[in-house]
Design a protein around this motif. Structure first.
Motif, short mmCIF file in Angstrom:
data_model
loop_
_atom_site.label_atom_id
_atom_site.label_comp_id
_atom_site.label_asym_id
_atom_site.label_seq_id
_atom_site.Cartn_x
_atom_site.Cartn_y
_atom_site.Cartn_z
N PRO A 83 -1.70 -6.83 3.26
CA PRO A 83 -2.26 -6.24 4.20
C PRO A 83 -1.62 -5.80 5.57
O PRO A 83 -0.72 -6.64 5.88
CB PRO A 83 -3.65 -7.27 4.46
N LEU A 84 -2.17 -4.67 5.99
CA LEU A 84 -1.75 -4.33 7.38
C LEU A 84 -2.59 -3.84 8.32
O LEU A 84 -3.56 -2.76 7.55
CB LEU A 84 -0.72 -3.00 7.13
N PRO A 85 -2.94 -4.32 9.55
CA PRO A 85 -3.95 -3.95 10.50
C PRO A 85 -3.65 -2.45 10.71
O PRO A 85 -2.59 -2.03 11.11
CB PRO A 85 -3.88 -4.92 11.64
N PHE A 119 0.97 2.89 13.02
CA PHE A 119 1.87 3.93 13.77
C PHE A 119 3.03 3.31 14.63
O PHE A 119 4.11 3.71 14.55
CB PHE A 119 1.10 4.75 14.93
N GLY A 120 2.85 2.02 15.02
CA GLY A 120 3.87 1.24 15.54
C GLY A 120 5.07 0.80 14.71
O GLY A 120 6.38 0.98 14.81
N LEU A 121 4.42 0.47 13.21
CA LEU A 121 5.64 0.35 12.29
C LEU A 121 6.28 1.43 11.73
O LEU A 121 7.49 1.55 11.90
CB LEU A 121 4.80 -0.36 11.09
N LEU A 122 5.64 2.67 11.90
CA LEU A 122 6.16 3.82 11.48
C LEU A 122 7.24 4.35 12.38
O LEU A 122 8.30 4.90 12.15
CB LEU A 122 5.44 4.75 11.16
N GLU A 123 6.93 4.15 13.73
CA GLU A 123 7.68 4.41 14.83
C GLU A 123 8.95 3.78 14.70
O GLU A 123 10.18 4.27 14.97
CB GLU A 123 6.90 4.28 16.20
N CYS A 148 0.88 -1.18 -0.19
CA CYS A 148 0.05 -0.11 -0.05
C CYS A 148 0.90 1.33 0.16
O CYS A 148 2.24 1.08 0.30
CB CYS A 148 -1.05 0.02 1.66
N ASN A 149 0.46 2.25 -0.31
CA ASN A 149 1.14 3.57 -0.26
C ASN A 149 0.82 4.53 0.96
O ASN A 149 -0.42 4.56 1.20
CB ASN A 149 0.92 4.36 -1.66
N ILE A 150 1.84 4.87 1.58
CA ILE A 150 1.66 5.85 2.64
C ILE A 150 1.97 7.29 2.17
O ILE A 150 3.11 7.44 1.87
CB ILE A 150 2.55 5.49 3.91
N LEU A 151 1.30 8.19 2.24
CA LEU A 151 1.45 9.72 1.77
C LEU A 151 1.62 10.38 3.10
O LEU A 151 0.97 10.52 4.00
CB LEU A 151 0.27 10.14 1.04
N TYR A 152 2.92 11.11 3.06
CA TYR A 152 3.05 11.87 3.94
C TYR A 152 3.08 13.58 3.81
O TYR A 152 3.61 14.09 2.83
CB TYR A 152 4.57 11.84 4.57
N PHE A 153 2.20 14.26 4.37
CA PHE A 153 2.07 15.47 4.10
C PHE A 153 2.59 16.50 5.22
O PHE A 153 2.92 15.97 6.52
CB PHE A 153 0.47 15.91 4.07
N GLU A 161 -11.49 -4.22 13.66
CA GLU A 161 -10.31 -3.82 12.96
C GLU A 161 -10.41 -3.53 11.65
O GLU A 161 -11.04 -4.31 10.68
CB GLU A 161 -9.50 -5.10 13.07
N ILE A 162 -9.64 -2.29 11.28
CA ILE A 162 -9.74 -1.97 10.04
C ILE A 162 -8.27 -2.41 9.47
O ILE A 162 -7.31 -2.52 10.07
CB ILE A 162 -9.74 -0.50 9.86
N VAL A 163 -8.41 -2.92 8.19
CA VAL A 163 -7.17 -3.54 7.64
C VAL A 163 -6.70 -2.85 6.43
O VAL A 163 -7.85 -2.87 5.31
CB VAL A 163 -7.10 -4.97 7.42
N ILE A 164 -5.45 -2.18 6.34
CA ILE A 164 -5.01 -1.61 5.18
C ILE A 164 -4.68 -2.73 3.93
O ILE A 164 -4.09 -3.71 4.30
CB ILE A 164 -3.87 -0.62 5.32
N GLN A 165 -5.52 -2.64 2.84
CA GLN A 165 -5.24 -3.66 1.77
C GLN A 165 -4.38 -3.25 0.72
O GLN A 165 -3.78 -1.87 0.65
CB GLN A 165 -6.67 -3.73 1.18
N GLU A 166 -3.90 -4.37 0.07
CA GLU A 166 -2.95 -4.03 -1.11
C GLU A 166 -3.43 -3.02 -2.01
O GLU A 166 -4.71 -3.00 -2.26
CB GLU A 166 -2.81 -5.22 -1.87
N GLY A 167 -3.02 -1.89 -2.58
CA GLY A 167 -3.38 -1.05 -3.37
C GLY A 167 -3.66 0.13 -2.76
O GLY A 167 -4.09 1.15 -3.60
N ASP A 168 -4.06 0.12 -1.26
CA ASP A 168 -4.99 1.25 -0.69
C ASP A 168 -3.83 2.49 -0.80
O ASP A 168 -2.71 2.21 -0.76
CB ASP A 168 -5.03 0.61 0.85
N GLU A 169 -4.33 3.68 -0.55
CA GLU A 169 -3.61 4.85 -0.16
C GLU A 169 -4.03 5.29 1.05
O GLU A 169 -5.14 5.71 1.47
CB GLU A 169 -4.03 5.79 -1.45
N VAL A 170 -2.94 5.47 2.06
CA VAL A 170 -3.11 5.92 3.27
C VAL A 170 -2.41 7.24 3.51
O VAL A 170 -1.15 7.36 3.04
CB VAL A 170 -2.60 5.02 4.25
N ALA A 171 -3.26 8.47 3.94
CA ALA A 171 -2.47 9.52 4.23
C ALA A 171 -2.33 9.89 5.46
O ALA A 171 -3.26 9.75 6.14
CB ALA A 171 -3.55 10.62 3.53
N ILE A 172 -1.10 10.36 5.91
CA ILE A 172 -0.87 10.97 7.29
C ILE A 172 -1.13 12.53 7.08
O ILE A 172 -0.02 13.10 6.51
CB ILE A 172 0.57 10.60 7.65
#
Length: 96
Positions: free
Chosen positions: A32-34, A39-43, A10-15, A78-89
């Motif tokens: 997939p990523l719960p 946040f723990g993974l990014l930490e 998945c893509n994580i977008l950082y603003f 539980e929300i699971v981030i799926q393959e191809g999803d776009e997550v924005a911080i």
């Protein structure tokens, strides 16, 4: 335009300050990523980002705002981030 993430990611977008902290605008992470683990993974990758940026940020998945549960938090499904999803911080932004 944001590049499509590689297969199985998945893509994580950082603003704003999130991009300054990571020195990236976008990053592909395995999916997939719960959502509760994000946040723990990014930490782990960017020590100090949780307290400095993430705990005060909004998060979207595919342009829909979501609440990020804390570690071990129960109750919500539980929300699971799926393959191809776009997550924005999206950190708070101030102007002067």
């Amino acid at each position: 335009m944001t590049p499509k993430p590689p297969k199985g990611h998945c893509n994580i977008l950082y603003f704003a300050s999130a991009g300054s902290y990571t020195s990236k605008n976008v990053e592909a992470l395995p999916a997939p990523l719960p959502l509760s683990k994000l946040f723990g993974l990014l930490e782990e990758r960017y020590h100090g980002i949780r307290a400095g940026v993430l705990d005060h940020s909004l998060v979207t998945i595919n342009l829909t705002y979501v609440d990020v549960p804390g570690a071990g938090e129960e109750g919500a499904e539980e929300i699971v981030i799926q393959e191809g999803d776009e997550v924005a911080i999206i950190p708070p932004v101030s102007s002067g």
